[in-house]
Design a protein around this motif. Structure first.
Motif, PDB file in Angstrom:
ATOM      1  N   ASP B  78       0.765  -1.290   0.201  1.00  0.00           N
ATOM      2  CA  ASP B  78       0.072   0.064  -0.224  1.00  0.00           C
ATOM      3  C   ASP B  78       0.896   1.148  -0.003  1.00  0.00           C
ATOM      4  N   THR B  79       2.014   1.236   0.721  1.00  0.00           N
ATOM      5  CA  THR B  79       2.866   2.395   1.010  1.00  0.00           C
ATOM      6  C   THR B  79       3.470   2.824  -0.435  1.00  0.00           C
ATOM      7  N   ASP B  82       0.985   4.172  -2.622  1.00  0.00           N
ATOM      8  CA  ASP B  82       0.584   5.400  -2.403  1.00  0.00           C
ATOM      9  C   ASP B  82       1.663   6.366  -2.988  1.00  0.00           C
ATOM     10  N   ARG B  86       1.091   9.372  -5.584  1.00  0.00           N
ATOM     11  CA  ARG B  86       1.661  10.762  -5.214  1.00  0.00           C
ATOM     12  C   ARG B  86       2.499  11.288  -6.548  1.00  0.00           C
ATOM     13  N   HIS B 246      -7.243   3.859  -3.808  1.00  0.00           N
ATOM     14  CA  HIS B 246      -6.576   4.945  -3.574  1.00  0.00           C
ATOM     15  C   HIS B 246      -7.290   6.192  -3.705  1.00  0.00           C
ATOM     16  N   ASN B 248      -6.726   9.154  -4.333  1.00  0.00           N
ATOM     17  CA  ASN B 248      -6.310  10.038  -5.371  1.00  0.00           C
ATOM     18  C   ASN B 248      -6.126   9.653  -6.548  1.00  0.00           C
TER      19      ASN B 248
END
Lengths: 294, 499
Positions: B78-79, B82, B86, B246, B248
């Motif tokens: 997940d990180t 992310d 981003r 996510h 975003n």
């Protein structure tokens, strides 16, 4: 077989393009090229043919490459009627057959009695095989029964000689015509069907050959009879010969991979095949002058 | 002595069976793997750089034809996802949305050219990692991938002409998840229109076939795209879920199974994310009495055995008009004996390896179900390699609409043959499926062909051909085969807002 169905040109060409991608290397190449030689009807059909020319060709037919006995003799020589006795004598004792064109080759536009007489005479003179032409005028005018009757009568005139029926596909133009003419010929008694005389603007092509092989397959499914195939005219390179063999291998299979069922009609193909075989054997190409031109 | 067996009635037919492969065998003609330079370990492509996964996890990716490990590939957490999102967001706000469309086009053209330049290497790698025959990766996958980039590069500065009177605007970050059957080609289908429309991308290739997508990452790097415009993260279902969920991400595009598609649709519901799904299929091929039979049979073979049947639009249900059924079945039987099954790197191979053990198990299970239900299998007689995942091409006859093999997507080299009597019956049976991706109609009558095509509920209907793809032509499904179109002008829509 009344309903013979149709042919789709786009997909025939696509199938041929796919089969031409087969990569024939090493042992397969050598075996294929030797098979091609054994299936060859070495041909000379020129107005200037003489006994000398035919004798030289017959010698080459029996021993394509004197220096290499592993190379088979060709299947037959194909000549004009007057040359049959010359060829017959020259090939005596060998396995090479004599084929003669007949029936007012290449146009086929002569009265039927004359054509039948011609066929009887070439067989009397010793022809083992007769390459006849169909009457394209009749075919294109829709007189299919006349075309069939003529073939049937020529077949009778042949006696024990094998009959190859030339459709002259370049003049029939469409694949549907080629398929129909193939069926007419097979049903009327052809032992082989053959694409071309070599005298038309368009001679044997891979797609037309595939159409005819598929017709032969359907005839086999329907009757159990195996009809032979002979593409002729325009096959000049070893690479082309292998492409034709791939078509046979993947359309009709083992039973047709034999000189009894498949022939190449060609005058200049043999030397290119020999050149490729020598290349496989020695690893280097040799100049054309190292192969006899007969 | 046992009593003499009565002669089987089938032998009468067998008398006229053709024999193949006994007289002239093609020597093996393997493509050299020399142009492919594999690395031991592949990292994630985030913000223009290859970075080690925060998860610290790697997993082996194998060659399904040999079961050899080709490389270790990062498993994104997940990180990691992310970070990728981003960077995509930042690239979108900072450069990509502001860039002149003609400048965007230049980058996309550059990717297309570089795929062409590296076509040989990419096609060999595709075959090594996925098991598909080199002939297909060389002639279809890689050239078509390049063609998609070329095609959409051309649209980048012409969007207002594609939708006259509207105001086409990019969406933002596109999260894209692709399958293992056409790895690089599916990446091209996803990335090319997204970039052309001004979006940035986070793409996850399938866990079994990540290598060509990672090479594409390198091409993106070499093409000097602004960092973060394309991010490629490898991993399993959890990685895909992290992309889908996510907050975003503005757009989700998924190609894969209907089962996962449904999960994604549920996850995206109510979030405002735009969604396209290209899912499974159970596509019908319909042969009428008046078809050019040999060419139709060839099309059927291509429709179901192309890429081992790992094609979402595979023509897995064959409907033959009763008048020609016997003929067609006999021809199919002879034709499957000439299929060359084996080493995918051999240039003469027609049917390669099954992509994974999992897929092989699924095919095996469904074929067993077919046999158990009384369907009659006809298979290519071939020796399958000992190592790797293989399944002999299979044609089932005596199949009813109610049999599992006629209903469920097998995604393997397995064809179900059914019959019909009238055109209406053909249409009814062909449409009688939860899917609706593609169909093929075979008839020599043009008028009939168009009439039937208009009645079929399928995204693509091919007439007297099958599996034809072109970047200019839209592709997508009805019903459980998904929604949204990829390819053509229509393929721009999922990546634009027209407000």
């Amino acid at each position: 077989m009344k309903d013979i169905g149709t042919v789709d040109q786009v997909n025939i060409e696509a199938r041929v393009a796919m089969l031409c991608k087969r990569s024939i290397k090493n042992q397969a190449k050598i075996a294929g090229l030797k098979m091609a030689i054994s299936m060859m009807d070495l041909t000379t059909l020129e107005g200037k043919d003489s006994a000398g020319k035919v004798l030289a060709m017959c010698n080459k037919a029996m021993h394509p490459l004197e220096s290499d006995p592993s190379i088979p003799s060709v299947a037959a020589v194909c000549v004009y009627p007057n040359m049959v006795p010359v060829a017959k004598k020259a090939l005596k004792g060998s396995s090479v057959k004599v084929a003669s064109v007949a029936t007012a080759f290449p146009s086929g536009l002569a009265p039927l009695p004359i054509k039948l007489d011609e066929v009887k005479r070439v067989v009397e003179m010793g022809a083992d095989e007769v390459d006849m032409v169909i009457n394209r005028g009749d075919f294109l005018a829709g007189r299919y029964d006349d075309v069939a009757n003529e073939i049937a009568q020529v077949k009778t005139a042949c006696g024990n000689a094998h009959l190859k029926v030339i459709l002259e596909t370049g003049e029939l133009e469409t694949f549907d015509n080629v398929r129909l003419a193939s069926f007419i010929a097979m049903q009327a008694g052809a032992d082989f069907i053959k694409t071309s005389t070599g005298k038309a603007a368009v001679n044997a092509t891979l797609p037309v050959t595939l159409v005819m092989l598929e017709a032969i397959r359907d005839y086999y499914y329907a009757t159990g009879k195996r009809i032979g195939m002979k593409p002729a005219g325009g096959i000049r390179t070893a690479k082309q010969a292998l492409q034709y063999l791939v078509l046979v291998n993947e359309t009709l299979g083992d039973a047709w991979l034999s000189p009894d069922m498949f022939r190449f009609g060609a005058s200049t193909l043999l030397n290119d095949v020999l050149m490729q075989l020598e290349k496989q054997r020695t690893g280097a190409y040799q100049a054309g002058d190292y192969f006899t031109k007969d | 002595m046992a009593t003499e067996k009565p002669a089987a009635r089938l032998e009468l037919v067998n008398e006229r069976m053709l024999q193949f492969g006994g007289k002239w065998q093609y020597a093996s003609a393997p493509e050299s793997t020399e142009p492919v330079k594999l690395e031991k370990k592949y990292n994630l492509f985030i913000n223009g750089k290859f970075v080690a996964p925060k998860s610290g996890r790697y997993y082996p990716t194998i060659n399904p034809a040999t079961e050899e490990t080709l490389a270790e590939v990062a498993d994104a957490s997940d990180t990691d996802v992310d970070l990728a999102v981003r960077s995509a967001r930042q690239a979108y706000e900072k450069y990509w949305r502001k860039l002149k469309p003609s400048e965007r086009a230049k980058y996309i053209f550059r990717i297309a050219r570089m795929i062409q330049e590296r076509a040989r290497e990419l096609s060999i790698l595709e075959t090594m990692n996925g098991g598909k025959p080199i002939r297909m990766s060389r002639d279809d996958d890689i050239p078509l991938a390049a063609a998609h980039f070329f095609y959409y590069a051309g649209w980048a500065d012409k969007l207002e002409y594609a939708f006259p009177g509207r105001n086409p605007q990019s969406l933002g970050v596109a999260g894209q998840i692709i399958p293992w059957n056409f790895p690089l080609l599916m990446a091209a289908w996803k990335i090319a229109p997204a970039l052309a429309c001004g979006n940035t991308v986070v793409l996850k290739p399938s866990e079994t076939t990540p290598l060509t997508a990672l090479e594409l990452a390198r091409i993106v790097q070499d093409a000097d795209l602004p960092p973060g415009v394309v991010n490629i993260v490898t991993g399993f279902g959890a990685t895909g879920a992290a992309i889908v969920n996510h907050p975003n991400v503005n757009k989700v595009a998924f190609t894969g199974s209907t089962e996962v598609g449904k999960i994604i649709q549920r996850a995206v519901a109510g979030t405002g994310k735009k969604l396209t799904l290209e899912l499974g299929g159970k596509s019908a091929n319909i042969i009428f009495n008046d078809a050019a039979i040999d060419q139709a049979v060839e099309g059927i073979i291509n429709g179901i055995f192309y890429n081992q049947g790992h094609v979402c639009c595979a023509g897995s249900r064959l409907f033959v008009q009763e008048g020609v059924a016997e003929k067609v079945i006999r021809k199919l039987n002879d034709r499957i004996q000439t299929l060359r099954v084996g080493d995918p790197l051999d240039k003469n191979t027609d049917v390669g390896a099954i992509n994974s053990k999992m897929q092989l198990d699924k095919i095996t299970e469904l074929v067993k179900a077919g046999k158990d239900e009384g369907c009659v299998p006809h298979q290519t007689r071939c020796t399958l390699p000992k190592k790797g995942f293989w399944f002999a091409p299979t044609v089932f006859t005596n199949v009813a609409m109610s049999n599992r093999i006629a209903q469920e997507e097998i995604f393997g080299p397995v064809l179900s043959v059914l019959t019909f009597r009238t055109p209406e019956e053909a249409v009814e049976k062909a449409n009688n499926t939860p899917y609706g991706l593609a169909a093929g109609v075979w008839s020599d009558k043009g008028a009939k062909l168009f009439k039937i095509a208009n009645k079929l509920r399928a995204g693509v209907v091919w007439g007297n051909t099958y599996n034809q793809f072109d970047p200019t032509s839209p592709f997508g499904g009805y019903k459980e085969s998904g929604f949204g179109r990829e390819g053509g002008v229509q393929g721009l829509l999922p990546y634009l807002s027209l407000e």
